[in-house]
Design an enzyme around this catalytic site. Structure first.
Site, short mmCIF file in Angstrom:
data_model
loop_
_atom_site.label_atom_id
_atom_site.label_comp_id
_atom_site.label_asym_id
_atom_site.label_seq_id
_atom_site.Cartn_x
_atom_site.Cartn_y
_atom_site.Cartn_z
N THR A 156 -14.70 -4.76 16.50
CA THR A 156 -13.76 -4.79 17.34
C THR A 156 -12.88 -6.36 16.89
O THR A 156 -14.15 -7.20 16.61
CB THR A 156 -13.71 -4.62 18.96
OG1 THR A 156 -14.23 -5.09 19.56
CG2 THR A 156 -14.01 -3.01 19.15
N HIS A 157 -11.15 -6.87 16.63
CA HIS A 157 -10.80 -8.13 16.42
C HIS A 157 -11.70 -8.40 14.97
O HIS A 157 -11.98 -9.33 14.84
CB HIS A 157 -11.19 -8.87 17.95
CG HIS A 157 -10.41 -8.26 18.83
ND1 HIS A 157 -9.80 -8.62 19.59
CD2 HIS A 157 -11.96 -7.17 19.99
CE1 HIS A 157 -9.51 -8.48 20.37
NE2 HIS A 157 -10.22 -7.76 20.80
N SER A 278 -9.52 -10.76 -13.84
CA SER A 278 -9.06 -11.94 -13.75
C SER A 278 -9.02 -12.31 -15.35
O SER A 278 -9.16 -12.50 -15.86
CB SER A 278 -9.28 -12.96 -12.92
OG SER A 278 -8.37 -14.13 -13.44
N LYS A 284 -14.16 -12.45 -12.17
CA LYS A 284 -13.51 -12.07 -11.39
C LYS A 284 -13.95 -10.42 -11.63
O LYS A 284 -13.45 -10.38 -12.53
CB LYS A 284 -12.28 -11.62 -10.68
CG LYS A 284 -11.88 -13.75 -10.62
CD LYS A 284 -11.66 -14.11 -8.87
CE LYS A 284 -10.69 -12.96 -8.44
NZ LYS A 284 -9.75 -13.89 -7.90
N GLU A 291 -5.47 -2.62 -3.22
CA GLU A 291 -5.03 -3.40 -3.10
C GLU A 291 -3.08 -2.86 -3.37
O GLU A 291 -1.92 -3.16 -2.35
CB GLU A 291 -4.59 -4.88 -3.53
CG GLU A 291 -6.02 -5.91 -3.51
CD GLU A 291 -5.94 -7.59 -4.33
OE1 GLU A 291 -6.00 -8.06 -4.05
OE2 GLU A 291 -5.96 -6.67 -5.74
N TYR A 318 29.43 16.32 6.02
CA TYR A 318 28.69 15.70 4.93
C TYR A 318 29.28 15.01 4.98
O TYR A 318 31.23 15.16 4.54
CB TYR A 318 28.98 16.80 3.77
CG TYR A 318 28.23 16.45 2.65
CD1 TYR A 318 27.09 16.12 2.13
CD2 TYR A 318 29.59 15.71 1.69
CE1 TYR A 318 26.73 15.37 0.97
CE2 TYR A 318 29.14 15.10 0.58
CZ TYR A 318 27.81 15.27 0.18
OH TYR A 318 27.44 14.12 -1.57
N1 ARG Z 1 25.89 14.95 -5.20
C1 ARG Z 1 26.11 15.03 -3.91
C2 ARG Z 1 24.78 15.06 -3.07
O1 ARG Z 1 23.72 14.81 -3.64
C3 ARG Z 1 26.37 16.67 -4.03
C4 ARG Z 1 27.32 17.28 -2.98
C5 ARG Z 1 28.57 16.86 -3.08
N2 ARG Z 1 29.51 17.56 -2.45
C6 ARG Z 1 30.60 16.82 -2.09
N3 ARG Z 1 31.29 16.94 -1.10
N4 ARG Z 1 30.97 16.04 -2.78
O2 ARG Z 1 24.67 14.90 -2.15
#
Ligand code: ARG
Length: 467
Positions: A156-157, A278, A284, A291, A318
């Site tokens: 711990t720590h 290295s 090394k 990493e 959208y």
């Molecule tokens: N290439 C667009 C996207 O990945 C597809 C949908 C486009 N729709 C639009 N109304 N322009 O979101």
């Protein structure tokens, strides 16, 4: 009129710089397979509902299959001016089947199309990841099983705290990666919902059959609100959240491997095949794999924050901003898959230096708690026992020796409750075996945990073979 598929209301062509700027084809061409799958299911449904003719559907499907072959064979031309994978496929379909291609988009919008494609893609990716994590979890359990006798200091720590079984430590990671796997599996329930049929945002006037499309595509349900279905990307954020947590676990394990493979610790040897040298210091050998995994963790966290930030404050439904979801999603998924894969390969090849681990348990007063517990068991209140054991530690430190190396008279000078039997309790092995409450490090417990893990892995394998 512009030449675009959406060109009807436009009087001039799109500026070439705008085309280049808004094109996402370099990124989303990766969705081609799922776009074709979604379109084929859509065609079948349109024909079944008599929205298009059966022969028209056959023509469209044949064209779509041909396009898939063209893309897979590398013979497909991708152009910025066709924006994205959806436009590319529809455009090529028109070249192959002629005007019938114009019927494919009936009752559909790119908004519900892209949401469908990403869900299909992410469903496959999640299953692939679950398969990879399953192998890695098995590698952890196998190593825990084959190293059951090995003792090491628990920290711990980053200070030596109490002796533990190395296998108990490994099983701690098994628990973490099991929760990770279950988080991905749980997310599948929400990914596996069909948005198609939501059209642009309000649904469609065509008499479509969404359940039929869901069945064809293997979705377990149909989205209940068209606005939500086209506008949320929470399922991506959830995946990236689970991916970030999983990478956080990998980065902790990586940090330990980096430390433990140093000359200061010398607990493990990372085999040459997983290390590099290295270019300037001939002596090394660097722990590059852990990493890099530790470093890549930042990239995956960045992807989560990128999508959260893209989605924050977006008005429904959208918005084109959402096109930016794919770069971080694809990058994080690929990164995590690569990390799971490399760890699954490297882990069984690690050489565990048991004598060095066990040697590290002999010093550092790790049996002080057990001395306190011994006194408490003989009736001394624990806080008082803690103080008493602390004084014994200070005395031993001043004498440059360990608690178990003091003789009985020296020990009794701190409390006459101490008797000869104390020496049996102060060995690392006794300290480990006495921690036998459920979840503790005793050998019996760890063997039980390993047994449970094998059962869990067998149960979890069932989801991997589901379609
Ligand atoms: N290439 C667009 C996207 O990945 C597809 C949908 C486009 N729709 C639009 N109304 N322009 O979101």
């Amino acid at each position: 009129m512009s030449e675009k598929l959406w060109g009807g209301r436009f009087s001039e062509n799109t500026d070439a710089a705008v085309e280049a700027f808004s094109s996402s084809i370099d990124i989303d061409k990766r969705l081609y397979h799922h776009d074709v799958e979604g379109s084929i299911a859509h065609c079948r449904m349109l024909a079944k509902c008599e929205i298009i003719g059966q022969d028209e559907a056959e023509t469209l499907i044949r064209g779509l299959e041909q396009i898939r072959v063209e893309i897979e064979s590398g013979g497909f031309a991708f152009l910025d001016r066709l924006e994205d994978i959806h436009m590319h496929i529809e455009h090529r379909l028109a070249e192959i089947v002629g005007s019938t291609a114009r019927k494919l988009h009936t009752g559909r919008s790119r908004n519900d199309q892209v949401a469908t494609d990403i869900r299909l893609w992410l469903r496959d990716m999640t299953r692939q990841l679950l398969g990879g994590l399953h192998h890695f979890r098995k590698a952890l359990v196998d190593m825990a099983e084959s190293h059951i006798g090995v003792i090491m200091p628990g920290y711990t720590h980053l200070q030596r705290a109490q002796p533990i079984l190395f296998s108990h430590y490994l099983m701690a990671y098994y628990e973490m990666f099991t929760r990770d796997a279950h988080r991905f599996e749980d997310g599948l329930k929400r990914i596996n919902i069909l948005p198609l049929g939501s059209a642009a945002l309000a649904g469609t006037t065509y008499p479509i059959d969404r359940d039929y499309v869901a069945d064809l595509l293997g979705f377990i349900g149909v989205s209940g609100n068209s606005i939500d279905a086209v506008s949320d990307r929470d399922f991506i954020i959830e995946f990236l959240g689970a991916a970030s947590i999983c990478m956080m676990h990998f980065s902790r394990l990586s940090e330990e491997l980096v430390l433990w493979s140093s000359s200061e610790f010398g607990f493990v040897v990372i085999p040459d095949a997983f290390s590099t040298g290295s270019s300037i210091m001939p002596q090394k050998k660097n722990p590059d794999v852990p990493e890099l995994v530790r470093g890549k963790t930042g990239r995956v966290f960045g992807s989560l924050v990128a999508v959260l930030t893209t989605m924050k404050s977006l008005p429904l439904a959208y918005n084109r901003d959402m096109q930016e979801d794919k770069v971080p999603l694809f990058d994080a998924a690929d990164t995590l898959c690569a990390c799971v894969d490399i760890y699954t390969r490297m882990f069984p090849a690690l050489k565990i230096n048991a004598p060095v681990m066990e040697g590290a348990v002999q010093t550092g007063y790790m049996n002080a708690t057990d001395l306190a517990d011994y006194l408490a068991a003989k009736g001394m209140p624990f806080r008082e026992a803690h103080g008493c054991a602390g004084e014994a530690v200070r005395y031993a430190m001043e004498k440059n020796t360990e608690l178990h190396e003091l003789d009985i008279d020296e020990l009794r000078s701190f409390s006459d409750l101490i008797q000869e039997d104390i020496f049996n309790l102060l060995t690392p092995r006794a300290m480990i075996e006495r921690r036998c409450c459920f979840g503790g490090t005793s050998t019996g417990n760890v063997l039980e945990a390993i047994k449970r893990a094998h059962e869990q892995l067998a149960e979890d394998a069932l989801i991997l073979i589901e379609p």
